[in-house]
Design a protein around this motif. Sequence first.
Motif, PDB file in Angstrom:
ATOM      1  N   TYR A 188       0.977  18.091   3.623  1.00  0.00           N
ATOM      2  CA  TYR A 188       2.222  17.761   2.949  1.00  0.00           C
ATOM      3  C   TYR A 188       2.516  16.317   3.315  1.00  0.00           C
ATOM      4  O   TYR A 188       2.580  15.971   4.489  1.00  0.00           O
ATOM      5  CB  TYR A 188       3.356  18.680   3.412  1.00  0.00           C
ATOM      6  CG  TYR A 188       4.599  18.520   2.588  1.00  0.00           C
ATOM      7  CD1 TYR A 188       4.725  19.156   1.358  1.00  0.00           C
ATOM      8  CD2 TYR A 188       5.641  17.721   3.025  1.00  0.00           C
ATOM      9  CE1 TYR A 188       5.867  19.009   0.588  1.00  0.00           C
ATOM     10  CE2 TYR A 188       6.787  17.561   2.258  1.00  0.00           C
ATOM     11  CZ  TYR A 188       6.894  18.206   1.049  1.00  0.00           C
ATOM     12  OH  TYR A 188       8.015  18.052   0.286  1.00  0.00           O
ATOM     13  N   ALA A 189       2.674  15.450   2.330  1.00  0.00           N
ATOM     14  CA  ALA A 189       2.802  14.022   2.616  1.00  0.00           C
ATOM     15  C   ALA A 189       3.653  13.333   1.555  1.00  0.00           C
ATOM     16  O   ALA A 189       3.931  13.902   0.497  1.00  0.00           O
ATOM     17  CB  ALA A 189       1.418  13.377   2.667  1.00  0.00           C
ATOM     18  N   THR A 190       4.033  12.112   1.884  1.00  0.00           N
ATOM     19  CA  THR A 190       4.681  11.230   0.922  1.00  0.00           C
ATOM     20  C   THR A 190       3.863   9.959   0.859  1.00  0.00           C
ATOM     21  O   THR A 190       3.434   9.437   1.893  1.00  0.00           O
ATOM     22  CB  THR A 190       6.125  10.890   1.345  1.00  0.00           C
ATOM     23  OG1 THR A 190       6.096  10.279   2.625  1.00  0.00           O
ATOM     24  CG2 THR A 190       6.998  12.118   1.382  1.00  0.00           C
ATOM     25  N   ILE A 191       3.623   9.485  -0.332  1.00  0.00           N
ATOM     26  CA  ILE A 191       2.866   8.243  -0.491  1.00  0.00           C
ATOM     27  C   ILE A 191       3.521   7.392  -1.575  1.00  0.00           C
ATOM     28  O   ILE A 191       4.278   7.888  -2.399  1.00  0.00           O
ATOM     29  CB  ILE A 191       1.377   8.493  -0.832  1.00  0.00           C
ATOM     30  CG1 ILE A 191       1.229   9.289  -2.137  1.00  0.00           C
ATOM     31  CG2 ILE A 191       0.662   9.195   0.308  1.00  0.00           C
ATOM     32  CD1 ILE A 191      -0.215   9.409  -2.624  1.00  0.00           C
ATOM     33  N   VAL A 201      15.033   2.694   5.633  1.00  0.00           N
ATOM     34  CA  VAL A 201      15.532   3.344   4.421  1.00  0.00           C
ATOM     35  C   VAL A 201      15.278   2.440   3.217  1.00  0.00           C
ATOM     36  O   VAL A 201      15.646   1.265   3.225  1.00  0.00           O
ATOM     37  CB  VAL A 201      17.052   3.632   4.526  1.00  0.00           C
ATOM     38  CG1 VAL A 201      17.553   4.336   3.279  1.00  0.00           C
ATOM     39  CG2 VAL A 201      17.367   4.440   5.775  1.00  0.00           C
ATOM     40  N   HIS A 202      14.659   3.008   2.210  1.00  0.00           N
ATOM     41  CA  HIS A 202      14.446   2.315   0.940  1.00  0.00           C
ATOM     42  C   HIS A 202      14.512   3.363  -0.152  1.00  0.00           C
ATOM     43  O   HIS A 202      14.229   4.541   0.084  1.00  0.00           O
ATOM     44  CB  HIS A 202      13.085   1.607   0.924  1.00  0.00           C
ATOM     45  CG  HIS A 202      12.784   0.922  -0.370  1.00  0.00           C
ATOM     46  ND1 HIS A 202      13.576  -0.068  -0.891  1.00  0.00           N
ATOM     47  CD2 HIS A 202      11.779   1.098  -1.258  1.00  0.00           C
ATOM     48  CE1 HIS A 202      13.074  -0.490  -2.040  1.00  0.00           C
ATOM     49  NE2 HIS A 202      11.981   0.210  -2.282  1.00  0.00           N
ATOM     50  N   SER A 203      14.884   2.972  -1.344  1.00  0.00           N
ATOM     51  CA  SER A 203      14.912   3.917  -2.462  1.00  0.00           C
ATOM     52  C   SER A 203      13.923   3.455  -3.515  1.00  0.00           C
ATOM     53  O   SER A 203      13.750   2.262  -3.738  1.00  0.00           O
ATOM     54  CB  SER A 203      16.323   4.028  -3.039  1.00  0.00           C
ATOM     55  OG  SER A 203      16.780   2.760  -3.460  1.00  0.00           O
ATOM     56  N   LYS A 237       3.697  -7.570   5.276  1.00  0.00           N
ATOM     57  CA  LYS A 237       2.269  -7.520   4.999  1.00  0.00           C
ATOM     58  C   LYS A 237       2.011  -6.469   3.916  1.00  0.00           C
ATOM     59  O   LYS A 237       2.496  -5.350   3.998  1.00  0.00           O
ATOM     60  CB  LYS A 237       1.509  -7.158   6.282  1.00  0.00           C
ATOM     61  CG  LYS A 237       0.028  -7.213   6.141  1.00  0.00           C
ATOM     62  CD  LYS A 237      -0.648  -6.989   7.471  1.00  0.00           C
ATOM     63  CE  LYS A 237      -2.148  -7.103   7.306  1.00  0.00           C
ATOM     64  NZ  LYS A 237      -2.833  -6.922   8.575  1.00  0.00           N
ATOM     65  N   GLY A 238       1.274  -6.879   2.895  1.00  0.00           N
ATOM     66  CA  GLY A 238       0.945  -5.971   1.808  1.00  0.00           C
ATOM     67  C   GLY A 238       1.947  -5.967   0.662  1.00  0.00           C
ATOM     68  O   GLY A 238       1.775  -5.249  -0.306  1.00  0.00           O
ATOM     69  N   ASN A 265       5.869   3.039   1.858  1.00  0.00           N
ATOM     70  CA  ASN A 265       5.297   1.989   2.712  1.00  0.00           C
ATOM     71  C   ASN A 265       6.353   0.960   3.111  1.00  0.00           C
ATOM     72  O   ASN A 265       6.373   0.498   4.256  1.00  0.00           O
ATOM     73  CB  ASN A 265       4.138   1.291   2.000  1.00  0.00           C
ATOM     74  CG  ASN A 265       2.936   2.194   1.851  1.00  0.00           C
ATOM     75  OD1 ASN A 265       2.801   3.187   2.547  1.00  0.00           O
ATOM     76  ND2 ASN A 265       2.064   1.855   0.907  1.00  0.00           N
ATOM     77  N   LEU A 266       7.245   0.613   2.191  1.00  0.00           N
ATOM     78  CA  LEU A 266       8.292  -0.350   2.509  1.00  0.00           C
ATOM     79  C   LEU A 266       9.264   0.242   3.544  1.00  0.00           C
ATOM     80  O   LEU A 266       9.656  -0.440   4.495  1.00  0.00           O
ATOM     81  CB  LEU A 266       9.040  -0.790   1.250  1.00  0.00           C
ATOM     82  CG  LEU A 266      10.124  -1.854   1.437  1.00  0.00           C
ATOM     83  CD1 LEU A 266       9.603  -3.071   2.211  1.00  0.00           C
ATOM     84  CD2 LEU A 266      10.678  -2.275   0.091  1.00  0.00           C
ATOM     85  N   ALA A 267       9.636   1.496   3.387  1.00  0.00           N
ATOM     86  CA  ALA A 267      10.503   2.153   4.378  1.00  0.00           C
ATOM     87  C   ALA A 267       9.825   2.159   5.743  1.00  0.00           C
ATOM     88  O   ALA A 267      10.470   1.946   6.777  1.00  0.00           O
ATOM     89  CB  ALA A 267      10.845   3.570   3.931  1.00  0.00           C
ATOM     90  N   SER A 268       8.523   2.361   5.764  1.00  0.00           N
ATOM     91  CA  SER A 268       7.765   2.338   7.018  1.00  0.00           C
ATOM     92  C   SER A 268       7.783   0.948   7.649  1.00  0.00           C
ATOM     93  O   SER A 268       7.915   0.808   8.870  1.00  0.00           O
ATOM     94  CB  SER A 268       6.322   2.783   6.763  1.00  0.00           C
ATOM     95  OG  SER A 268       5.560   2.688   7.933  1.00  0.00           O
TER      96      SER A 268
END
Length: 189
Positions: free
Chosen positions: A35-38, A17-19, A84-85, A43-46
């Motif tokens: 349909y996607a989220t980018i 979870v990140h906001s 990473k990243g 990426n941080l939540a991932s």
Amino acid sequence: VFDEKHRGLPIRTRVGVHSGPATVGNLGSERHFNYATIGESVNLASRLEGLNKHLRTNILATRAAQSSVEDKLLHRNVGWFKFKGFGDAVQVHELLGARDNQKLVESTTAWLATFDVALTEFCRGRLSAAADKFLQTIKLRHDAERGTVPEGENPPDDGPSKFYLATIEELKKGALPEGWKGVIEMREK
């Protein structure tokens, strides 16, 4: 349907979870779209979702997300991680349950306080003292959860404490990096 066919099998999932800002919607062309989220927040939540695997936790949140529910959810700081990243280290919290669950609060108080001391010692570079406190956290959690697991089964170990004990063993093989503050660098996504 899955539950009907596989009654009694626990389904374990991990959540990060990140906001922050993200692009959400149908992305692509007129003929081929998803349909996607980018975005960096996604990426941080991932990365947090993946960190659950290493810490053997279920729900991790950044401090930014956790602070908005701090008065409602019981949590613990599990440390600072550099992913990473991403350039900066992120403070990560494990979300444990509702603060109004008195039984949960009472059963976690001792081992959460001990874990906090262990993490402080780790960040200060006092690895032996930290290891002792992480071991104590595992024992306290074991004792607190003994009555909550089915007869004949052992309570689970504390994943974050086990993670730090393994990290301490690796760190003891050499000198701590200059300017050590306890940040864990995650090399994989």
